[in-house]
Write a protein that holds these residues in place. Structure first.
Motif, short mmCIF file in Angstrom:
data_model
loop_
_atom_site.label_atom_id
_atom_site.label_comp_id
_atom_site.label_asym_id
_atom_site.label_seq_id
_atom_site.Cartn_x
_atom_site.Cartn_y
_atom_site.Cartn_z
N ASN A 1 -10.30 0.93 18.81
CA ASN A 1 -9.44 1.50 19.85
C ASN A 1 -8.60 0.43 20.54
OD1 ASN A 1 -10.30 4.11 19.41
ND2 ASN A 1 -11.99 3.96 20.89
N ARG A 2 -9.13 -0.77 20.59
CA ARG A 2 -8.39 -1.87 21.22
C ARG A 2 -7.45 -2.58 20.25
NH1 ARG A 2 -10.83 -4.03 25.98
NH2 ARG A 2 -12.55 -2.74 26.73
N LEU A 3 -7.64 -2.34 18.95
CA LEU A 3 -6.85 -3.02 17.92
C LEU A 3 -5.69 -2.13 17.50
CD1 LEU A 3 -6.54 -5.41 15.89
CD2 LEU A 3 -7.97 -4.07 14.31
N SER A 4 -4.51 -2.72 17.36
CA SER A 4 -3.34 -1.99 16.88
C SER A 4 -2.52 -2.92 15.99
CB SER A 4 -2.47 -1.48 18.05
OG SER A 4 -1.99 -2.57 18.82
N ALA A 5 -1.87 -2.33 14.99
CA ALA A 5 -1.05 -3.09 14.06
C ALA A 5 0.16 -2.25 13.69
CB ALA A 5 -1.84 -3.47 12.81
N GLY A 6 1.30 -2.89 13.58
CA GLY A 6 2.53 -2.17 13.26
C GLY A 6 3.55 -3.09 12.63
N ARG A 7 4.49 -2.47 11.94
CA ARG A 7 5.57 -3.21 11.28
C ARG A 7 6.63 -3.59 12.30
NH1 ARG A 7 9.29 -0.71 6.38
NH2 ARG A 7 10.33 -2.64 5.76
N PRO B 1 4.80 -6.89 -7.54
CA PRO B 1 5.88 -5.98 -7.13
C PRO B 1 6.36 -6.29 -5.72
CG PRO B 1 3.75 -4.90 -6.90
CD PRO B 1 3.48 -6.24 -7.51
N ALA B 2 7.59 -5.89 -5.43
CA ALA B 2 8.15 -6.07 -4.08
C ALA B 2 7.46 -5.09 -3.12
CB ALA B 2 9.66 -5.83 -4.09
N PHE B 3 7.25 -5.55 -1.90
CA PHE B 3 6.59 -4.71 -0.90
C PHE B 3 7.52 -3.58 -0.48
CE2 PHE B 3 3.51 -8.04 -0.52
CZ PHE B 3 2.38 -7.40 -0.06
N ASP B 4 7.03 -2.35 -0.59
CA ASP B 4 7.79 -1.20 -0.10
C ASP B 4 7.06 -0.62 1.11
OD1 ASP B 4 5.60 -0.10 -1.23
OD2 ASP B 4 6.66 1.10 -2.74
N LEU B 5 7.56 0.49 1.60
CA LEU B 5 7.01 1.09 2.82
C LEU B 5 5.58 1.55 2.62
CD1 LEU B 5 7.58 1.93 5.73
CD2 LEU B 5 8.45 4.11 4.87
N ASN B 6 5.27 2.09 1.44
CA ASN B 6 3.91 2.57 1.19
C ASN B 6 2.92 1.42 1.16
OD1 ASN B 6 4.84 5.20 1.00
ND2 ASN B 6 5.22 5.05 -1.20
N GLN B 7 3.30 0.31 0.54
CA GLN B 7 2.40 -0.83 0.47
C GLN B 7 2.19 -1.45 1.85
OE1 GLN B 7 4.19 -3.33 -2.50
NE2 GLN B 7 3.10 -2.32 -4.18
N ILE B 8 3.25 -1.47 2.66
CA ILE B 8 3.08 -2.02 4.02
C ILE B 8 2.15 -1.12 4.82
CG2 ILE B 8 4.31 -2.45 6.18
CD1 ILE B 8 6.66 -3.43 4.58
N GLU B 9 2.27 0.20 4.65
CA GLU B 9 1.36 1.10 5.34
C GLU B 9 -0.08 0.91 4.86
OE1 GLU B 9 0.21 3.78 8.11
OE2 GLU B 9 2.20 2.91 7.84
N THR B 10 -0.24 0.61 3.58
CA THR B 10 -1.58 0.31 3.06
C THR B 10 -2.17 -0.93 3.71
OG1 THR B 10 -0.97 1.33 0.94
CG2 THR B 10 -2.88 -0.12 0.95
N GLN C 1 -3.38 -0.10 7.15
CA GLN C 1 -4.68 0.58 7.14
C GLN C 1 -5.82 -0.39 6.87
OE1 GLN C 1 -5.20 3.66 8.07
NE2 GLN C 1 -3.00 3.97 8.40
N LEU C 2 -5.57 -1.38 6.01
CA LEU C 2 -6.61 -2.41 5.77
C LEU C 2 -6.89 -3.21 7.04
CD1 LEU C 2 -5.56 -3.72 2.24
CD2 LEU C 2 -7.52 -2.29 2.81
N LEU C 3 -5.84 -3.52 7.80
CA LEU C 3 -6.04 -4.26 9.05
C LEU C 3 -6.85 -3.44 10.05
CD1 LEU C 3 -2.59 -5.98 9.58
CD2 LEU C 3 -4.80 -7.13 9.56
N VAL D 1 -0.32 -11.43 17.41
CA VAL D 1 -0.10 -12.41 16.34
C VAL D 1 0.65 -11.69 15.23
CG1 VAL D 1 -2.29 -11.90 15.17
CG2 VAL D 1 -1.21 -14.13 14.86
N GLN D 2 1.51 -12.44 14.53
CA GLN D 2 2.33 -11.87 13.47
C GLN D 2 1.94 -12.45 12.12
OE1 GLN D 2 6.42 -12.49 14.55
NE2 GLN D 2 6.47 -10.70 15.92
N ILE D 3 1.91 -11.57 11.11
CA ILE D 3 1.55 -11.94 9.74
C ILE D 3 2.73 -11.60 8.83
CG2 ILE D 3 0.02 -11.43 7.81
CD1 ILE D 3 -2.21 -10.97 9.72
N LEU D 4 3.09 -12.54 7.95
CA LEU D 4 4.18 -12.34 7.00
C LEU D 4 3.59 -11.92 5.66
CD1 LEU D 4 7.17 -12.54 6.18
CD2 LEU D 4 6.76 -14.96 5.64
N LEU D 5 4.08 -10.83 5.11
CA LEU D 5 3.65 -10.34 3.82
C LEU D 5 4.58 -10.84 2.72
CD1 LEU D 5 2.85 -6.61 4.67
CD2 LEU D 5 1.29 -8.54 4.61
#
Length: 778
Positions: free
Chosen positions: A174-180, A95-104, A107-109, A74-78
């Motif tokens: 271990n079964r969950l993964s999330a990526g940009r 603020p506009a989403f940058d790479l650090n905020q997307i990585e944050t 990690q929350l997911l 499933v895909q989520i739009l930030l």
């Protein structure tokens, strides 16, 4: 092969012969690589096939035991754009989403809080995929990890404060993964499960939990901000009111009256400054005008050139009717003067009269200019006097204003503070109203693009990929192991290898003689008394009689190659005494020595073979097992040479045995004695060839002392068994032997396997070439 060996012998013995080396062309390039690869496959094909089969079987076993895994995504739009009125009302910065905020956000997911919320929501504690009740490779691995974990407690309760076990949470994560997704603000969430509907249900729950958590976080932040703003507004209102009261009290105490927000003294000084600037401008204009008049009056009015500066006085000359009238008349006279001068000349009386009248007009014009100059001087004096009066008024106003400077500074500071507090109060009031409205408008920065659906097929294990990896990976591993085994095979396999490593010509490849291919000759197991008395060599084992029993075999042809190399040895003129040695025992030196001697004797030459392996006289045990006297007895003079020599009636070969009566401690001293040297001089005189069976180089030092007895040595190397390092070490420790070596011989060669190791000359080892000339395989 003999021709190749002889050419290599010439190149090796170049310093002795002085001949130029032959021109050789190396094949090189891709053909060498192809030949090496084909040879590697021929040599190690069994290992490659076995390794590939084992890896493929392991892949099939993995496919059989591994449970299928389905992956739902499933895909989520930030950073969903908010409505404009909501952005204006928002209290918190966006603020506009940058790479650090997307990585944050990633990690929350993947955080434990999200996992616990989804596990409690869907009651995953009872799911076999997570509690380890289902038997699979993944569950087995999880159990092993839990057992190996040192921080686990055996007596810990299964549920603390209603939260699931850490093992369940770990299995979930271990079964969950999330990526940009590439460079966008879209996050893709994936979850693996043993069933497709369960995977879609869990990944949708994770997405909804994350969106709800973001919305709740915004509500909590706005609520806390609103509460803080209420308290802050109350304090700011009190502070602004107190500051305004302080301003009013201070003005009353210091009698400060202001108009339109400015003190009256300041307004008065400003007006006087404006008047002073205008007066100074008027004075400057009058001064410049008066200077122009004075410059015009300084010229001589009697001269016509003085009229050229008349226009410099400006508008006064053009606005004066008197000056204009006089000037017109003056110009008319000047015109008439010019006409008469052209007709009658400049000195005519009429021209002179006109010139005099023009001078009178110039004087009259200058008198009018003088009058205007006096008027201009009066205006200058008036403007200067007015400027001085205004300057006096300004000085008086400034002196009066200085008396209240300290009070004005204080009142300005109080007014500035009161104004700042009022502005800050209004700003906080606007923020408070926006925050209050924001609480009633639920907007999240994230949203689900499209809910996940059950995947149509399993994601892993992929049968085709696993089988392809098993087959090709097995082949690659097999090739790697085969290459490693081939590299670690530090033994002699080819003649080129011998020539390259030892820098010696390979004289011959002596094939291995299996017992089933041995010659069938009448053999007497034990010598009779007549044979012993007449010292006749009994028929030895068939392998030692091959050159006689099978003269057209490949083995016999290899022995002939050795004899030919001895006869054409370029290192020495005479190669009558030949020593046969090896690096290690049991490499076939005794057999080759016996075969070489029998071949020479069979050709009609006078040949004798001497057993100089005094500690292990294996040749004597074969040819003269019941001999009682030998080389030692001849050397010490107890027996004559004629009484100790045995003869072979078939080949007329003479044999001098070595009889071992007890332990010999100093065999090297025996071989270097003068008696042995004299014995070999006698053998050299009586026989055409003297073949000496010597002990091996590595265990004993006996061979090193025979350099004065032997014309040339032949080194026997067992094919596929003798280590390269051992032979190199043996030759390094015996440099005198190395210098006298005629060449090396590969013994016990597997001719069928040679084609796998020597790809360049694989055709050479075919039996068809020998059968064509009537030779047998062995």
């Amino acid at each position: 092969m003999l021709q190749n060996n002889l050419r290599h012998t010439d190149s090796v013995r170049l310093p002795v012969t002085g001949l130029a080396p032959p021109v050789q062309t190396d094949s090189g390039g891709i053909s060498d690589v192809i030949n090496f690869g084909l040879g590697l496959l021929r040599r190690q094909y069994l290992m490659i096939l076995v390794t590939a089969g084992l890896v493929t079987a392991a892949s099939l076993l993995y496919l059989r035991l591994a449970s299928p895994t389905y992956t739902a995504q499933v895909q989520i739009l930030l950073a969903t754009p908010r409505p404009q009125f909501v952005q204006q009302q928002s209290l918190l910065a966006e603020p506009a989403f940058d790479l650090n905020q997307i990585e944050t956000q990633l990690q929350l997911l993947r955080s434990k809080a999200t996992a616990v919320a989804v596990i409690d929501q869907l009651k995953l504690s009872d799911d076999p995929d997570f509690n380890g009740s289902e038997l699979s490779l993944q569950s087995l691995w999880q159990r092993i990890r839990s057992w190996a974990s040192t921080g686990s407690k055996k007596d810990a309760p299964s549920d603390t404060h209603g939260e699931p076990l850490d093992t369940i949470v770990d299995a979930f994560l271990n079964r969950l993964s999330a990526g940009r997704v590439k460079y966008s603000n879209v996050i893709e969430i994936s979850f693996n499960s043993s069933t497709a509907p369960r995977a879609a249900e869990i990944v949708n729950a994770v997405a909804n939990t994350y969106v709800a958590d973001q919305l709740n976080g915004k509500f909590d932040a706005n609520r806390r901000a609103t509460s803080w703003l209420q308290e802050r507004l109350r304090d700011l209102g009190d502070q602004a009111l107190a500051a305004q009261r302080a301003v009013d009290v201070y003005k009353a105490q210091n009698n400060i009256v202001s108009l339109d927000g400015k003190p009256i003294d300041d307004q008065q000084i400003t007006e006087i400054n404006n008047r002073l600037a205008a007066a100074r401008a008027q004075t400057s204009e009058a001064t410049a005008k008066l200077a122009r008049y004075e410059a015009l009056l300084a010229s001589d009015p009697t001269k016509p050139s003085s009229m050229n500066n008349l226009d410099a006085i400006g508008a006064d000359s053009t606005n004066s009717q008197i000056i204009n009238g006089l000037r017109q008349q003056y110009l008319e006279l000047m015109r008439r003067e010019a006409e008469l001068s052209a007709r009658v000349g400049r000195d005519h009386l009429a021209v002179v009269n006109i010139r005099n009248r023009a001078r009178e007009f110039r004087v009259s014009i200058f008198d009018e200019v003088k009058r205007l100059a006096e008027v201009s001087r009066s205006e200058f004096e008036f403007a200067k006097q007015r400027q001085q009066e205004i300057e006096k008024q300004l000085s008086k106003a400034v002196s009066q204003s200085r008396s209240v400077n300290s009070a004005e500074l204080t009142i300005k500071e109080l007014e500035s503070r009161a104004k700042g507090l009022r502005s800050l109060y209004e700003t906080f009031l606007q923020r408070y109203m926006g925050s209050a409205q924001q609480e009633t408008f639920p907007v999240s920065e994230t949203r689900v693009l499209f809910p996940a659906s059950p995947p149509p097929s399993k994601s892993k294990p992929k049968t085709t990929l696993v089988l392809a990896f098993g087959i090709f990976g097995g082949l690659a591993m097999g090739v790697g192991l085969a290459l490693l085994r081939d590299i670690m095979d530090r033994v002699f396999r080819t003649s080129s290898q011998v020539e390259t490593v030892l820098e010696l010509p390979c004289l011959s490849l002596v094939p291995l003689l299996p017992a089933r291919k041995s010659a069938k000759l009448p053999v007497r197991s034990q010598p009779t008394d007549d044979d012993v008395q007449q010292r006749i060599v009994p028929s030895p084992m068939a392998i030692h009689r091959t050159v006689v029993g099978m003269p057209l075999s490949r083995y016999t042809e290899a022995i002939r190659s050795i004899k030919l190399a001895i006869d054409h040895n370029p290192a020495k003129i005479s190669s009558q005494v030949i020593g046969i040695t090896s690096a290690l025992p049991n490499e076939g030196k005794t057999t080759i020595a016996a075969s070489l001697a029998q071949l020479i004797g069979h050709t009609g030459k006078k040949a004798i073979i001497v057993d100089c392996d005094l500690r292990n006289p294996s040749l004597s045990a074969i040819f003269a097992p019941r001999a009682v006297n030998g080389i030692i007895e001849v050397a010490n003079g107890s027996r004559s040479l004629a009484d100790t020599i045995w003869r072979d009636p078939t080949t007329n070969l003479a044999f001098l045995p070595a009889v071992r009566r007890g332990p010999l401690l100093h065999t090297s001293e025996i071989l270097c004695a003068d008696a042995i040297s004299k014995l070999f001089d006698r053998l050299r005189a009586d026989y055409d060839y003297v073949i000496v069976d010597l002990p091996p180089l590595t265990p004993l030092v006996d061979v090193r002392v025979t350099s004065s007895l032997i014309d040339g040595y032949i080194l026997i190397v067992e094919w596929g068994r003798t280590k390269i390092d051992v032979v190199q070490h043996a030759l390094h420790t015996a440099p005198n032997i190395h210098e006298s070596l005629i060449g090396a011989v590969l013994s016990k060669t597997d001719t069928k396997a040679m084609a796998r190791y020597d790809g360049h000359r694989s055709y050479y080892y075919h039996d068809s070439h020998y059968i064509r000339y009537g030779l047998s395989g062995s």
